[in-house]
Design a protein around this motif. Structure first.
Motif, PDB file in Angstrom:
ATOM      1  N   ALA A 348       0.887  -1.109  -0.077  1.00  0.00           N
ATOM      2  CA  ALA A 348       0.028   0.032   0.057  1.00  0.00           C
ATOM      3  C   ALA A 348       0.815   1.191  -0.058  1.00  0.00           C
ATOM      4  N   GLN A 349       1.878   1.129   0.778  1.00  0.00           N
ATOM      5  CA  GLN A 349       2.879   2.339   0.583  1.00  0.00           C
ATOM      6  C   GLN A 349       3.453   2.607  -0.732  1.00  0.00           C
ATOM      7  N   VAL A 350       3.846   1.480  -1.402  1.00  0.00           N
ATOM      8  CA  VAL A 350       4.154   1.737  -2.660  1.00  0.00           C
ATOM      9  C   VAL A 350       3.318   2.097  -3.809  1.00  0.00           C
ATOM     10  N   LYS A 351       1.995   1.624  -3.871  1.00  0.00           N
ATOM     11  CA  LYS A 351       0.917   1.723  -4.693  1.00  0.00           C
ATOM     12  C   LYS A 351       0.279   3.212  -4.490  1.00  0.00           C
ATOM     13  N   GLN A 352      -0.187   3.111  -3.046  1.00  0.00           N
ATOM     14  CA  GLN A 352      -1.011   4.282  -2.798  1.00  0.00           C
ATOM     15  C   GLN A 352      -0.287   5.657  -2.640  1.00  0.00           C
ATOM     16  N   HIS A 353       1.020   5.874  -2.173  1.00  0.00           N
ATOM     17  CA  HIS A 353       1.469   6.660  -1.718  1.00  0.00           C
ATOM     18  C   HIS A 353       2.722   6.943  -2.345  1.00  0.00           C
ATOM     19  N   GLY A 354       3.321   6.143  -3.362  1.00  0.00           N
ATOM     20  CA  GLY A 354       4.492   6.168  -4.216  1.00  0.00           C
ATOM     21  C   GLY A 354       5.728   6.319  -3.270  1.00  0.00           C
ATOM     22  N   LEU A 355       5.624   5.629  -2.235  1.00  0.00           N
ATOM     23  CA  LEU A 355       6.772   5.609  -1.460  1.00  0.00           C
ATOM     24  C   LEU A 355       7.625   4.180  -1.820  1.00  0.00           C
ATOM     25  N   ASP A 356       8.908   4.220  -1.125  1.00  0.00           N
ATOM     26  CA  ASP A 356       9.651   3.058  -1.320  1.00  0.00           C
ATOM     27  C   ASP A 356       8.940   1.707  -0.348  1.00  0.00           C
ATOM     28  N   ASN A 357       9.517   0.583  -1.031  1.00  0.00           N
ATOM     29  CA  ASN A 357       8.928  -0.615  -0.247  1.00  0.00           C
ATOM     30  C   ASN A 357       9.722  -0.655   0.974  1.00  0.00           C
ATOM     31  N   ASP A 358       8.872  -0.898   2.057  1.00  0.00           N
ATOM     32  CA  ASP A 358       9.411  -0.673   3.345  1.00  0.00           C
ATOM     33  C   ASP A 358       9.155  -2.028   4.215  1.00  0.00           C
ATOM     34  N   LEU A 359       9.088  -3.412   3.413  1.00  0.00           N
ATOM     35  CA  LEU A 359       8.668  -4.358   4.185  1.00  0.00           C
ATOM     36  C   LEU A 359       9.546  -5.015   5.074  1.00  0.00           C
ATOM     37  N   VAL A 360      11.098  -4.894   4.572  1.00  0.00           N
ATOM     38  CA  VAL A 360      12.325  -5.222   5.563  1.00  0.00           C
ATOM     39  C   VAL A 360      12.323  -4.495   6.696  1.00  0.00           C
ATOM     40  N   GLU A 361      11.969  -3.093   6.763  1.00  0.00           N
ATOM     41  CA  GLU A 361      12.012  -2.389   7.910  1.00  0.00           C
ATOM     42  C   GLU A 361      10.814  -2.672   8.873  1.00  0.00           C
ATOM     43  N   ARG A 362       9.634  -3.297   8.362  1.00  0.00           N
ATOM     44  CA  ARG A 362       8.537  -3.412   9.075  1.00  0.00           C
ATOM     45  C   ARG A 362       8.683  -4.951   9.807  1.00  0.00           C
ATOM     46  N   ILE A 363       9.864  -6.043   8.960  1.00  0.00           N
ATOM     47  CA  ILE A 363       9.870  -7.127   9.552  1.00  0.00           C
ATOM     48  C   ILE A 363      10.815  -6.628  10.709  1.00  0.00           C
ATOM     49  N   ARG A 364      11.858  -5.907  10.525  1.00  0.00           N
ATOM     50  CA  ARG A 364      12.801  -5.455  11.496  1.00  0.00           C
ATOM     51  C   ARG A 364      12.025  -5.050  12.869  1.00  0.00           C
ATOM     52  N   LYS A 365      11.067  -4.147  12.789  1.00  0.00           N
ATOM     53  CA  LYS A 365      10.141  -3.830  13.939  1.00  0.00           C
ATOM     54  C   LYS A 365       9.280  -4.666  14.444  1.00  0.00           C
ATOM     55  N   SER A 366       8.894  -5.997  13.913  1.00  0.00           N
ATOM     56  CA  SER A 366       7.987  -6.806  14.556  1.00  0.00           C
ATOM     57  C   SER A 366       8.692  -7.823  15.431  1.00  0.00           C
ATOM     58  N   PRO A 367       8.155  -7.902  16.626  1.00  0.00           N
ATOM     59  CA  PRO A 367       8.713  -8.562  17.691  1.00  0.00           C
ATOM     60  C   PRO A 367       8.738 -10.013  17.118  1.00  0.00           C
ATOM     61  N   TYR A 368       7.645 -10.461  16.457  1.00  0.00           N
ATOM     62  CA  TYR A 368       7.764 -11.961  15.863  1.00  0.00           C
ATOM     63  C   TYR A 368       8.940 -12.355  15.050  1.00  0.00           C
ATOM     64  N   PHE A 369       9.635 -11.466  14.527  1.00  0.00           N
ATOM     65  CA  PHE A 369      10.904 -11.705  13.570  1.00  0.00           C
ATOM     66  C   PHE A 369      12.152 -11.574  14.524  1.00  0.00           C
ATOM     67  N   VAL A 370      12.134 -11.330  15.551  1.00  0.00           N
ATOM     68  CA  VAL A 370      13.171 -11.330  16.395  1.00  0.00           C
ATOM     69  C   VAL A 370      14.468 -12.522  16.246  1.00  0.00           C
ATOM     70  N   PRO A 371      13.825 -13.650  16.264  1.00  0.00           N
ATOM     71  CA  PRO A 371      14.738 -14.847  16.088  1.00  0.00           C
ATOM     72  C   PRO A 371      15.742 -14.715  14.836  1.00  0.00           C
TER      73      PRO A 371
END
Length: 420
Positions: A348-371
């Protein structure tokens, strides 16, 4: 006759043709004036197609001999390009949509493989050519049988001698007044196929130039547009596509001509073939010279390629992330759902707002992916997504490309210069 081969008055022959409206007879008359002792036997037993068709077959053969080294030159340049960039990751595209990664060199090998097919096809077409030989008016050799007082062995020997003198290993046993126009079909088919290959290569270059991932050569003084000074139009590739498109259409012309050859021959092929055969070889020559020039100066922009990869790779890495989480003790289905939600948000960030793909940053900030965070960067390294592409390039060049180029040793290596 031999003494006057090189002092024929072609201007006089042209004037004679205006009177007789017959090209071969015009030359027979003019040549006979140079060789009065031979005048009575010049063209004895022959037909115009003995002259014209046999000449065309020589020209077809020699045309291939001119084109094949130029094709090999393109293969040579493109092989060097493929080897140089065999390990540079780039986005692969299916349906013109980003797919799995490949490498710049591996993509060039897709082009190379089709050029190799064309080299084989042109070589086969050349080697398949036979001479029409000495066959007479309707191909029965009746006139020559009369000339040799019914001695068929002498007729056959004459045919073989003339064939050998023309540089051919064999002639057609069967023909009408002409050699079969299927020969033209087969001859132009391989050139039209070459046109399709080169059109595809240059179309890819044009698309990649639009993405600013690579460019064809562009001189410092070159002007891209009369109205827009900043433009760097891929004019060489566009020219190739234009001429290649014309070359591809010529195949249909030869099919029509072959289909309408009545009985032993009809003359509505003559004017047609003079245009079609010549234009096919000239068009093929033009696109090969231009393609080699393009291949000698392709400019690659790795930083742009890297940026495009960064925009798409996070989505492509989802499976790698899931596998890593499962190895760390996670549940595959739970992880899949986590990735799905974050991917939709990033999309949605890419298509609706023309921003860069921030999936990696979202993964880094998610407690689930800490391991897996300590080695997340390793999971996202582009070179790990290209499979065996670098090895495939090396194997392909060594096993399939270089052996073909060996046949043209000494005939390739000179740069292709375009005047305009």
């Amino acid at each position: 006759m031999e003494a006057h081969i090189y002092d024929i008055d072609f201007t006089k022959a042209a004037a004679e043709e205006k009177l007789t409206r017959h090209d071969v007879m015009a030359h027979v008359h003019v040549f006979a004036e140079l060789c009065p002792k031979a005048a009575a036997i010049i063209h004895l037993g022959a037909t115009s197609c003995y002259v014209g068709d046999n000449t065309d077959l020589i020209i077809l053969r020699d045309g291939y001999d001119l084109l094949l080294p130029k094709l090999a030159g393109c293969i040579h340049r493109l092989a060097g390009f493929a080897d140089q960039y065999k390990s540079l990751p780039t986005l692969g595209f299916t349906h013109l949509q980003p797919a799995q990664l490949t490498t710049v060199g591996k993509r060039a090998c897709l082009w190379l493989q089709e050029l190799l097919m064309d080299e084989r096809a042109l070589r086969r077409a050349r080697d398949d050519l036979r001479f029409r030989g000495v066959k007479g008016t309707t191909g029965t050799q009746a006139s020559f049988l009369q000339l040799f007082n019914g001695d068929g062995s002498k007729v056959k020997e004459l045919d073989q001698l003339v064939t050998k003198m023309a540089g051919f290993q064999r002639s057609f046993i069967i023909c009408g007044q002409t050699y079969s126009r299927k020969v033209d079909v087969e001859s132009i088919a391989v050139l039209s196929s070459l046109g399709a290959t080169v059109h595809k290569i240059c179309s890819d270059i044009r698309l990649l130039a639009n993405m600013k991932e690579l460019e064809e050569p562009f001189e410092t003084t070159q002007i891209g547009s009369s109205a827009m000074p900043y433009k760097r139009n891929p004019m060489r590739s566009e020219r190739v596509c234009s001429i290649a498109r014309h070359l591809m259409t010529l195949q249909g012309n030869t099919l029509q001509t072959a289909a309408t050859q009545w009985m032993e021959r009809t003359l509505d092929d003559s004017a047609n073939r003079r245009i079609t055969l010549a234009e096919a070889f000239l068009s093929a020559d033009s696109i090969l010279v231009t393609l080699q020039n393009i291949c000698e100066g392709i400019v690659v922009y790795p930083k742009v390629i890297e940026r495009h990869i960064r925009q798409e790779l996070p989505f492509m890495s989802a499976e790698n992330v899931i596998m890593a989480m499962v190895k760390a003790g996670g549940d595959r289905q739970v992880c899949h759902e986590q990735i799905r939600v974050l991917s939709q948000e990033a999309g949605a960030q890419v298509k609706q707002h023309g921003l860069d793909n921030d999936l990696v940053e979202r993964i880094r900030k998610s407690p689930y992916f800490v391991p897996i965070l300590p080695y997340l960067d390793t999971l996202l390294e582009p070179s790990t997504f290209v499979g065996r592409a670098p090895e495939q390039v090396t194997e392909f060049l060594q096993e399939e490309v270089y052996p073909v180029l060996e046949q043209y040793k000494g005939q390739i290596g000179k740069p292709a210069v375009l005047e305009i």
